[in-house]
Design a protein around this motif. Structure first.
Motif, PDB file in Angstrom:
ATOM      1  N   THR A   5     -19.402  92.733  56.801  1.00 56.94           N
ATOM      2  CA  THR A   5     -20.561  93.046  55.964  1.00 56.94           C
ATOM      3  C   THR A   5     -20.600  94.546  55.714  1.00 56.94           C
ATOM      4  O   THR A   5     -19.836  95.313  56.315  1.00 56.94           O
ATOM      5  N   GLY A   6     -21.485  94.974  54.838  1.00 58.96           N
ATOM      6  CA  GLY A   6     -21.686  96.391  54.576  1.00 58.96           C
ATOM      7  C   GLY A   6     -22.890  96.893  55.338  1.00 58.96           C
ATOM      8  O   GLY A   6     -23.803  96.140  55.672  1.00 58.96           O
ATOM      9  N   MET A  10     -24.608 102.155  48.766  1.00 58.33           N
ATOM     10  CA  MET A  10     -23.451 102.114  47.870  1.00 58.33           C
ATOM     11  C   MET A  10     -23.568 103.278  46.884  1.00 58.33           C
ATOM     12  O   MET A  10     -24.651 103.793  46.645  1.00 58.33           O
ATOM     13  N   THR A  24     -20.164  93.495  43.481  1.00 55.52           N
ATOM     14  CA  THR A  24     -19.087  93.793  44.420  1.00 55.52           C
ATOM     15  C   THR A  24     -19.359  93.181  45.791  1.00 55.52           C
ATOM     16  O   THR A  24     -18.483  92.562  46.405  1.00 55.52           O
ATOM     17  N   VAL A  25     -20.570  93.351  46.277  1.00 57.37           N
ATOM     18  CA  VAL A  25     -20.933  92.823  47.593  1.00 57.37           C
ATOM     19  C   VAL A  25     -20.817  91.299  47.623  1.00 57.37           C
ATOM     20  O   VAL A  25     -20.236  90.718  48.548  1.00 57.37           O
ATOM     21  N   ALA A  33     -23.141  88.693  52.941  1.00 55.03           N
ATOM     22  CA  ALA A  33     -23.470  89.693  51.922  1.00 55.03           C
ATOM     23  C   ALA A  33     -24.749  90.421  52.317  1.00 55.03           C
ATOM     24  O   ALA A  33     -25.505  89.975  53.178  1.00 55.03           O
ATOM     25  N   HIS A  34     -24.989  91.549  51.655  1.00 53.78           N
ATOM     26  CA  HIS A  34     -26.200  92.318  51.955  1.00 53.78           C
ATOM     27  C   HIS A  34     -26.798  92.840  50.658  1.00 53.78           C
ATOM     28  O   HIS A  34     -26.130  92.906  49.621  1.00 53.78           O
ATOM     29  N   PRO A  36     -27.602  95.638  48.403  1.00 54.46           N
ATOM     30  CA  PRO A  36     -27.154  97.031  48.311  1.00 54.46           C
ATOM     31  C   PRO A  36     -28.328  97.989  48.145  1.00 54.46           C
ATOM     32  O   PRO A  36     -29.365  97.638  47.588  1.00 54.46           O
ATOM     33  N   THR A 302     -17.689  96.402  59.883  1.00 53.59           N
ATOM     34  CA  THR A 302     -18.349  97.147  58.814  1.00 53.59           C
ATOM     35  C   THR A 302     -17.622  98.478  58.619  1.00 53.59           C
ATOM     36  O   THR A 302     -16.704  98.826  59.360  1.00 53.59           O
ATOM     37  N   LEU A 319     -14.577  97.497  51.559  1.00 51.85           N
ATOM     38  CA  LEU A 319     -15.107  96.149  51.772  1.00 51.85           C
ATOM     39  C   LEU A 319     -13.983  95.127  51.873  1.00 51.85           C
ATOM     40  O   LEU A 319     -14.045  94.196  52.682  1.00 51.85           O
TER      41      LEU A 319
END
Length: 330
Positions: A5-6, A10, A24-25, A33-34, A36, A302, A319
Motif C-alpha cells: 500500500t501507499g 502523492m 494510479t493507486v 488501495a488508499h 491519495p 510501503t 508502487l
C-alpha cells in the motif's frame, strides 16, 4: 499473503493530478488501495488541513503563521472540507465495485496539537484543556468520516484508518518550539499522550475499522502506540533501532499489522530492483526471527514515507516495486 500500500501523499498541484493519483493507486495497489493526498494543491489539502477537515465541531482558519482554531470555520477551513468531499466524490466514482481492503489517512491528535494554534496564538499543545478538546473533536469527526466512507464504498469489508503522528516523538521529548521560537513546549507525559490516542484509535475500532499509526520520524514510541490501541504500525525501516525491531516483531507475532517502508519516497539515484526489495524484507524477517510463511499475512510493504516530493514516474515505479515485492513474499 503479504500486502502493498501507499503511505498517503502523492505528487501534483491540481485536481487533475489528484484524479491521476487515484487511478494510479487503484491500478497498482488493487488489494490495499488508499485515498491519495495531494498536498501540492495548497494548505487545505495538506496533512493538517485534511485533519481539520475531518475534525468535528471546532472551527479553524488559515493565518500567516499557520492554522488557528476559531469560533466558526473560516474560508480556508471550509475549502479543506469541500476539497475532502470532492476527493471522496472522485473516489466513489472511480472505485465502484472495489472490494479489496481500503485505507484512509488522518493527522493524529498530537501532530495537530503541535501544528495548530489556539484562538489567541501559540500552539494547542501549550494548553491541556485545548489539546483534550481537539483530540475529542478529532475522534468524533473520524467516526463520521468512517460512516461516510462505508456509504461510498459498500463493497469494502476491511477499512483501515491510518493516523499520522510524525510529531509525536518531538511532543514527548519537548522539542516543539513555542511561538517565539526561543523556547520549547513542555513535554507531554506518556499517560496523557496515550489517553488522547486511545480516544481516536478507539473511535476507529468502535466503527468497525482497523486503527493503524504511521510515523517516519525517529524515536517514535511504538510500544506506547500499541498500548493505545494501534493494530497496525507503519514505519520507515531505515530508522528502526534494535528496540524498535523487537516491538515490531512482537506486533507481527501477535497477528497485528506491520507496514514496512522499504522503497525510497524520493527519486533515488539508482532504483532498487524487485528482487532487492524482496531480499531486504527477507533479511529483516530473518533478523527478528520470523517466518514469512507464518507471519507474512500481517506484513505490508510501503514506501519509506509519503511520495508528495517524488516525480510522477518514480511514484508509479515505487508502487509497482512494493506490489511486486509483496507478490514475491506471498
Amino acid at each position: 499473503m503479504t500486502w502493498a500500500t501507499g503511505v498517503g501523499s502523492m505528487p501534483g498541484d491540481d485536481q487533475r493530478d489528484y484524479d491521476e493519483a487515484l487511478r494510479t493507486v487503484l491500478g497498482e495497489l488493487p488489494d490495499l488501495a488508499h485515498l491519495p493526498e495531494v498536498p501540492g494543491r495548497g494548505a487545505p489539502a495538506g496533512m493538517t488541513g485534511r485533519g481539520l477537515a475531518v475534525m468535528a465541531d471546532l472551527g479553524a482558519d488559515l493565518q500567516p503563521a499557520g492554522w488557528r482554531l476559531t469560533d466558526a470555520p473560516g474560508i480556508d477551513h471550509r475549502r479543506a472540507r469541500s476539497l475532502l468531499a470532492q476527493d471522496l466524490d472522485a473516489l466513489e466514482e472511480q472505485a465502484q465495485g472495489y472490494a479489496g481492503t481500503f485505507k484512509v489517512q488522518v493527522a493524529g491528535p498530537w501532530t495537530l496539537a503541535a501544528t495548530v494554534e489556539k484562538p489567541r496564538g501559540d500552539k494547542v499543545l501549550s494548553d491541556s484543556g485545548a489539546r483534550r478538546e481537539l483530540a475529542q473533536a478529532l475522534a468524533e469527526g473520524v467516526r463520521d468520516h468512517i460512516r461516510d466512507l462505508r456509504r461510498r464504498l459498500p463493497s469494502v469489508d476491511r477499512l483501515v484508518v491510518q493516523v499520522d503522528e510524525p510529531s509525536l516523538a518531538a511532543v514527548l521529548a519537548a522539542r516543539i518550539p513555542t511561538a517565539s521560537g526561543f523556547g520549547r513546549h513542555r513535554t507531554v507525559h506518556p499517560p496523557e499522550a496515550s489517553e488522547h490516542l486511545e480516544w481516536v484509535l478507539g473511535a476507529i475500532a468502535d466503527e468497525g475499522a482497523e486503527p493503524w499509526v504511521h510515523s517516519c520520524a525517529p524515536e517514535t514510541p511504538w510500544q506506547l502506540l500499541r498500548g493505545a490501541g494501534a493494530r497496525g504500525l507503519s514505519v520507515d525501516l531505515d530508522l528502526m533501532t534494535a528496540h524498535d525491531h523487537d516491538v515490531l516483531a512482537e506486533a507481527l507475532d501477535a497477528g497485528e499489522t506491520v507496514a514496512l517502508g522499504v522503497v525510497p519516497s524520493l527519486d533515488p539515484e539508482r532504483a532498487p530492483t524487485e528482487t532487492e526489495v524482496t531480499e531486504r524484507v527477507m533479511r529483516w524477517l530473518d533478523l527478528v526471527g520470523l517466518d514469512p510463511t507464518t507471519n507474512g499475512g500481517s506484513l505490508v510493504l510501503t514506501a519509506t514515507c509519503g511520495l508528495a516530493g517524488a516525480s510522477p514516474s518514480w511514484t508509479a515505479q515505487a508502487l509497482r516495486l512494493i506490489a511486486a515485492g509483496a507478490r514475491n513474499l506471498s
